[in-house]
Design an enzyme around this catalytic site. Sequence first.
Site, PDB file in Angstrom:
ATOM      1  N   GLU A  40      -4.503  -8.947  -1.058  1.00 24.46           N
ATOM      2  CA  GLU A  40      -4.989  -8.780   0.320  1.00 24.46           C
ATOM      3  C   GLU A  40      -6.480  -8.483   0.347  1.00 24.46           C
ATOM      4  OE1 GLU A  40      -2.664  -6.233   3.090  1.00 24.46           O
ATOM      5  OE2 GLU A  40      -4.610  -5.770   4.018  1.00 24.46           O
TER       6      GLU A  40
ATOM      7  N   GLU B 270       0.786  -1.245   0.000  1.00 24.97           N
ATOM      8  CA  GLU B 270       0.000   0.000   0.000  1.00 24.97           C
ATOM      9  C   GLU B 270       0.816   1.292   0.000  1.00 24.97           C
ATOM     10  OE1 GLU B 270      -3.150  -0.257   2.918  1.00 24.97           O
ATOM     11  OE2 GLU B 270      -4.065  -1.963   1.885  1.00 24.97           O
TER      12      GLU B 270
END
Length: 505
Positions: A350, A247
């Site tokens: 994820e 991220e």
Amino acid sequence: MECLKYFILTAVLSQTLAQHCLSRDYGYGSVVCVCNAEHCDSIEPITRIEKSSYVVYTSNKAGLRFDKKTIKFDDGQTQDQNKITVGGTVYQEVLGFGGAFTDSAGINILSLNSTVQEKLLDSYFSDRGIEYNLCRVPVGGTDFSTRRYSYHDDAEDASLGSFNLQDEDYKYKIPIVKRAAALNKDLELFASSWTAPKWMKVVDFPAGPFGYLKEIYYQTWAEYHVKFLDAYAKDNITFWGMTTGNEPFSGLLPILVPSVGWTADRQRLWIAEHFGPAIRNSSHSKIKLIALDDQRCFLPGYVKTLFENEAVEKYIDGIAIHWYADKIFNSDRLRQTHEAFPKKFLLGSEASLGALPVIIQHVKLGSWDRAESYAFDIIDDVNHYVGGWVDWNMALNLQGGPTYIANYLDAPIIVNATAGEFYKQPYFYVIGHFSKFVPRGSLRIETTHTDKDLIVTAFRRPDNGTAIVILNRTDKIKHVTLTTGDGRNISTQLTKRSLSTFLYW
Ligand SMILES: *[C@@H]1O[C@H](CO)[C@@H](O)[C@H](O)[C@H]1NC(C)=O
Ligand SMILES: *[C@@H]1O[C@H](CO)[C@@H](O)[C@H](O)[C@H]1NC(C)=O
Ligand SMILES: *[C@@H]1O[C@H](CO)[C@@H](O)[C@H](O)[C@H]1NC(C)=O
Ligand SMILES: *[C@@H]1O[C@H](CO)[C@@H](O)[C@H](O)[C@H]1NC(C)=O
Ligand SMILES: *[C@@H]1O[C@H](CO)[C@@H](O)[C@H](O)[C@H]1NC(C)=O
Ligand SMILES: *[C@@H]1O[C@H](CO)[C@@H](O)[C@H](O)[C@H]1NC(C)=O
Ligand SMILES: *[C@H]1O[C@H](CO)[C@@H](O)[C@H](O)[C@H]1NC(C)=O
């Protein structure tokens, strides 16, 4: 005599039941399956059956879990009802399905005694479980650790002279990865880093909008990744893939998740001049390098910026995406990305349920709504070129942790350490409806269906079998006829609020 009959019957029943779900209802719509030292539900290894029959496995809100039926194909004409046809265009190859070996997962697994630990690992990895074969390993700590750490916290040193794996690697990750790999010889791993040491970053409080790297440490951060791969290789753990870091956008936000922030153009420079060359010149040069590792909303823009640089385009093999914004940004972004870069695989790296701020209740034992949201997302992703789908923490405690920043979440397996037991959530089975039946190397194949309420996908397995997964989210029984590529028919009813996998050869 009556007594003997009773004992024989009980013995027979307990034998059969030994494989079934010991269900418990916590009032969230469906049930969990309880596993303890004495009992844990399992599923038989898949075996090929003759061409005249198919097998269907069903899990549903009413409490079925991998309920297996072997049925003959229809003979003759079928009724006129909703139709599903399978076959035609062949799409992407399947990379695998799995979850993440976080510190918190390890802590929870080890909080059970060894008998129960084995049952948990069997449930995920063995051929009596759901056969996870693609799992993520964090490089250092994440928010699902009990402290913030990296592998070089003490001293500022561009040569990384005191780079060291930590206790967490030796206790919670390496041994558990090895046990998992012993249960499934097809297990492959990919690594993702979270934060760099503080001294490599511009400002580092709390994580925040200044979480990006000092430019003088671009090369050091690349070498840090190589050192991680070296250190795990010393322990005989090798990786199929590595992402460019978890991220990149989180590192630009005022949130506590330990991160390195990147804009696409800074990351492009880092990959082209540091990360790519460092990895491809190392002994891990064959590893798949995977970009983005962030939400779908950055597609296709972020990777278009990255791939404007030819070197980056050459270094990067695939694109990893997280699911958290999928309800807002639809899957057409995946199609656009695939069409722009058809040679790059897409991987769901994820997903998790029960996150703040939308939902206050992190762990919901037995929620079928949550199970359906996973089922929908997996099918929607694979129907838009995604080749694999990887969940987050494999096991959390009753609170949804531990997590040192209190970012509690749900997980497919929730551990109750005081009771010495764990609970398989409905969405454990949802992931299993894919991971168990759709091996790596399967190809997604075209399906058509007339009932738009149904969500359908299908795969050709490497053994030439076909696996079809159908989600029935409605409160109605659906009568459908499924026609195989070679003209065999299945007339079936799909139970309400159900997920079914059909298998035939
Ligand atoms: C399947 O159903 C179709 C349509 O009713 C029919 O034409 C076909 O013969 C059936 N296939 C088999 C193998 O029975
Ligand atoms: C684990 O605990 C159960 C009872 O809670 C016990 O029956 C079993 O023997 C224990 N296993 C080990 C390896 O200690
Ligand atoms: C790695 O594997 C080799 C060969 O099987 C073995 O000799 C060695 O002890 C292993 N090392 C570790 C740390 O497990
Ligand atoms: C290896 O490193 C050199 C020097 O940084 C670089 O020019 C070269 O492209 C690298 N090789 C690969 C395969 O990336
Ligand atoms: C966890 O186990 C304890 C001890 O057996 C029990 O009191 C508690 O109710 C359990 N929690 C849940 C959610 O089942
Ligand atoms: C699958 O089918 C192809 C061609 O139809 C055949 O060549 C191959 O041997 C089959 N593979 C298996 C595992 O049956
Ligand atoms: C969909 O729900 C209906 C009603 O319960 C059921 O009869 C049908 O079998 C379900 N479909 C699947 C594929 O499970």
